[in-house]
Design a protein around this motif. Structure first.
Motif, PDB file in Angstrom:
ATOM      1  N   LEU A   7       0.824  -1.213   0.000  1.00  0.00           N
ATOM      2  CA  LEU A   7       0.000   0.000   0.000  1.00  0.00           C
ATOM      3  C   LEU A   7       0.857   1.261   0.000  1.00  0.00           C
ATOM      4  O   LEU A   7       0.430   2.300  -0.496  1.00  0.00           O
ATOM      5  N   GLY A   8       2.045   1.191   0.586  1.00  0.00           N
ATOM      6  CA  GLY A   8       2.939   2.348   0.636  1.00  0.00           C
ATOM      7  C   GLY A   8       4.382   1.883   0.639  1.00  0.00           C
ATOM      8  O   GLY A   8       4.716   0.909   1.313  1.00  0.00           O
ATOM      9  N   ASN A   9       5.239   2.574  -0.127  1.00  0.00           N
ATOM     10  CA  ASN A   9       6.639   2.128  -0.223  1.00  0.00           C
ATOM     11  C   ASN A   9       7.650   3.252  -0.019  1.00  0.00           C
ATOM     12  O   ASN A   9       8.836   3.077  -0.281  1.00  0.00           O
ATOM     13  N   ASN A  10       7.169   4.419   0.449  1.00  0.00           N
ATOM     14  CA  ASN A  10       8.068   5.557   0.595  1.00  0.00           C
ATOM     15  C   ASN A  10       8.494   5.732   2.052  1.00  0.00           C
ATOM     16  O   ASN A  10       7.923   5.138   2.964  1.00  0.00           O
ATOM     17  N   SER A  11       9.477   6.576   2.254  1.00  0.00           N
ATOM     18  CA  SER A  11       9.913   6.880   3.617  1.00  0.00           C
ATOM     19  C   SER A  11       9.120   8.068   4.158  1.00  0.00           C
ATOM     20  O   SER A  11       7.972   8.260   3.780  1.00  0.00           O
ATOM     21  N   ALA A  12       9.718   8.896   4.988  1.00  0.00           N
ATOM     22  CA  ALA A  12       8.966   9.831   5.827  1.00  0.00           C
ATOM     23  C   ALA A  12       8.073  10.817   5.084  1.00  0.00           C
ATOM     24  O   ALA A  12       6.951  11.070   5.507  1.00  0.00           O
ATOM     25  N   ILE A  13       8.535  11.382   3.984  1.00  0.00           N
ATOM     26  CA  ILE A  13       7.772  12.435   3.311  1.00  0.00           C
ATOM     27  C   ILE A  13       7.048  11.846   2.106  1.00  0.00           C
ATOM     28  O   ILE A  13       7.689  11.351   1.181  1.00  0.00           O
ATOM     29  N   PRO A  14       5.710  11.881   2.082  1.00  0.00           N
ATOM     30  CA  PRO A  14       4.985  11.340   0.927  1.00  0.00           C
ATOM     31  C   PRO A  14       5.286  12.135  -0.336  1.00  0.00           C
ATOM     32  O   PRO A  14       5.617  13.326  -0.281  1.00  0.00           O
ATOM     33  N   THR A  15       5.178  11.477  -1.477  1.00  0.00           N
ATOM     34  CA  THR A  15       5.248  12.170  -2.762  1.00  0.00           C
ATOM     35  C   THR A  15       3.884  12.018  -3.436  1.00  0.00           C
ATOM     36  O   THR A  15       2.980  11.369  -2.902  1.00  0.00           O
ATOM     37  N   LEU A  16       3.723  12.600  -4.612  1.00  0.00           N
ATOM     38  CA  LEU A  16       2.439  12.531  -5.295  1.00  0.00           C
ATOM     39  C   LEU A  16       2.096  11.109  -5.724  1.00  0.00           C
ATOM     40  O   LEU A  16       0.926  10.770  -5.871  1.00  0.00           O
ATOM     41  N   ASP A  17       3.107  10.271  -5.923  1.00  0.00           N
ATOM     42  CA  ASP A  17       2.827   8.917  -6.385  1.00  0.00           C
ATOM     43  C   ASP A  17       3.388   7.828  -5.477  1.00  0.00           C
ATOM     44  O   ASP A  17       3.349   6.652  -5.821  1.00  0.00           O
ATOM     45  N   ARG A  18       3.921   8.219  -4.300  1.00  0.00           N
ATOM     46  CA  ARG A  18       4.398   7.214  -3.347  1.00  0.00           C
ATOM     47  C   ARG A  18       3.964   7.606  -1.939  1.00  0.00           C
ATOM     48  O   ARG A  18       4.009   8.771  -1.566  1.00  0.00           O
ATOM     49  N   HIS A  19       3.557   6.598  -1.177  1.00  0.00           N
ATOM     50  CA  HIS A  19       2.981   6.816   0.141  1.00  0.00           C
ATOM     51  C   HIS A  19       3.847   6.175   1.216  1.00  0.00           C
ATOM     52  O   HIS A  19       4.601   5.242   0.936  1.00  0.00           O
ATOM     53  N   PRO A  20       3.735   6.640   2.463  1.00  0.00           N
ATOM     54  CA  PRO A  20       4.502   6.023   3.550  1.00  0.00           C
ATOM     55  C   PRO A  20       4.124   4.560   3.753  1.00  0.00           C
ATOM     56  O   PRO A  20       3.103   4.082   3.272  1.00  0.00           O
ATOM     57  N   THR A  21       4.929   3.890   4.523  1.00  0.00           N
ATOM     58  CA  THR A  21       4.881   2.426   4.626  1.00  0.00           C
ATOM     59  C   THR A  21       3.540   1.872   5.094  1.00  0.00           C
ATOM     60  O   THR A  21       2.979   2.313   6.098  1.00  0.00           O
ATOM     61  N   ALA A  22       3.054   0.894   4.363  1.00  0.00           N
ATOM     62  CA  ALA A  22       1.896   0.086   4.762  1.00  0.00           C
ATOM     63  C   ALA A  22       1.823  -1.124   3.841  1.00  0.00           C
ATOM     64  O   ALA A  22       2.052  -1.007   2.637  1.00  0.00           O
ATOM     65  N   GLN A  23       1.507  -2.271   4.429  1.00  0.00           N
ATOM     66  CA  GLN A  23       1.355  -3.504   3.664  1.00  0.00           C
ATOM     67  C   GLN A  23       0.221  -4.318   4.258  1.00  0.00           C
ATOM     68  O   GLN A  23      -0.056  -4.222   5.454  1.00  0.00           O
ATOM     69  N   VAL A  24      -0.426  -5.123   3.417  1.00  0.00           N
ATOM     70  CA  VAL A  24      -1.469  -6.040   3.876  1.00  0.00           C
ATOM     71  C   VAL A  24      -1.044  -7.470   3.573  1.00  0.00           C
ATOM     72  O   VAL A  24      -0.714  -7.793   2.433  1.00  0.00           O
ATOM     73  N   VAL A  25      -1.027  -8.302   4.610  1.00  0.00           N
ATOM     74  CA  VAL A  25      -0.769  -9.732   4.453  1.00  0.00           C
ATOM     75  C   VAL A  25      -2.115 -10.449   4.425  1.00  0.00           C
ATOM     76  O   VAL A  25      -2.934 -10.275   5.338  1.00  0.00           O
ATOM     77  N   THR A  26      -2.347 -11.229   3.377  1.00  0.00           N
ATOM     78  CA  THR A  26      -3.556 -12.050   3.279  1.00  0.00           C
ATOM     79  C   THR A  26      -3.195 -13.473   3.649  1.00  0.00           C
ATOM     80  O   THR A  26      -2.309 -14.079   3.038  1.00  0.00           O
ATOM     81  N   CYS A  27      -3.868 -13.988   4.651  1.00  0.00           N
ATOM     82  CA  CYS A  27      -3.640 -15.365   5.102  1.00  0.00           C
ATOM     83  C   CYS A  27      -4.989 -16.075   5.098  1.00  0.00           C
ATOM     84  O   CYS A  27      -5.784 -15.917   6.024  1.00  0.00           O
TER      85      CYS A  27
END
Length: 302
Positions: A7-27
């Motif tokens: 969901l997000g792959n950027n570090s502290a400062i968001p950009t217009l096309d990258r968001h701060p860290t978030a991931q969803v694990v589906t189990c």
């Protein structure tokens, strides 16, 4: 199904096309959220994640780009009428922060919100259910920080068909054998389960390394993982800056993956100073070929 959606792959400062860290694990039939940076609930909506299926949230540390989206998500779940409990595994300070925000807004949750504290330097099992086993381990960052290992547990035993037939066990009973049952023959002879089956093999494993300096002490937690995520805030020409700020580079993450013998590496937590991410792959793949960008919206099978 066992997979990871970015969901997000950027570090502290968001950009217009990258968001701060978030991931969803589906189990299988449940979802687990790892970190919850600013804008996570918008990404959940954009990529059609069923937020009602999120049962557990894991927050790696108390830097804002890993939890600033949490209060918004909790409030949205409440507004949408959630009644199922939600458990958050996080440093203990987070409970105070979220509770203060709820109190100041006069919000009364319709569901049970539980906080399970991750104390500094703790390592070991934090969650186990019928499908999943989750452990945490400390990473080396500026403040207390954790990585997480998610293992999909195999419950069914491995059948030895020839052995089962030798004991005249009908094929219709094989599924019961895989579940651990013994078998009683017509003549009254008891066939023990371990005579005709083997223990379950190891389950698939995803390891998430949160913010960290390059640290070979992480290797025992990484070894043999089917999928590993490791931060690469900087390209390798800035390895000194990475060390000063307790972050890692592309080459360092790939080196750990190669040494640990993981099957696949995902890299993320990119500094906002970079507009193009292809150079991260160009540096990582010569060291560890099976490396991919943790691209937002992409789901990776474990």
């Amino acid at each position: 199904m066992f997979s990871v959606t970015i969901l997000g792959n950027n570090s502290a400062i968001p950009t217009l096309d990258r968001h701060p860290t978030a991931q969803v694990v589906t189990c299988n039939d449940q979802l687990l959220l790892i970190d919850c940076g600013e804008g996570t609930q918008l990404q959940i909506t954009k990529y059609k994640i069923r937020r009602s299926k999120i049962r557990y949230i894991f927050i790696s540390h108390m830097h804002g780009d890993h939890y600033f989206g949490l209060i918004g998500l909790v409030n949205t779940l409440n507004l949408m009428g959630r009644t199922e409990p939600l458990s958050i595994y996080a440093p203990p300070e987070l409970e105070q922060i979220i509770q203060l925000q709820l109190d100041c807004s006069g919000t009364i949750l319709k569901f049970e919100l539980s906080f399970i504290p991750l104390l500094p330097d703790y390592q070991g099992l934090i969650l186990e259910d019928k499908d999943l086993r989750v452990t945490c381990f400390p990473t080396q960052h500026r403040i207390s920080c954790f990585g997480f290992s998610f293992e999909l547990q195999k419950r069914k035993r491995k059948l030895i068909p020839d052995q089962a037939r030798a004991y005249e066990i009908p094929a219709a009973y094989f599924s019961r054998l895989q579940e651990g049952a013994d078998y009683q023959r017509k003549d009254g002879t008891q066939v023990k389960n371990d005579w005709v089956t083997l223990p379950p093999g190891p389950g698939k494993r995803y390891v998430y390394c949160a913010d960290t300096i390059y640290d070979v002490n992480l290797l025992p937690w990484l070894e043999g993982a089917d999928l590993m995520y490791h931060e690469t805030t900087y390209l390798h020409d800035l390895h000194e800056r990475a060390a000063e700020r307790y972050h890692s580079t592309s080459v360092q993450a790939a080196s750990l993956a190669a040494t640990a013998g993981v099957k696949k590496l995902l890299i993320g937590h990119f500094s906002s100073k970079y507009t193009e991410l292809q150079p991260f792959l160009e540096e990582s793949r010569p060291v560890f070929a099976n490396t991919d960008i943790a691209e937002e919206g992409v789901t990776f099978l474990v």
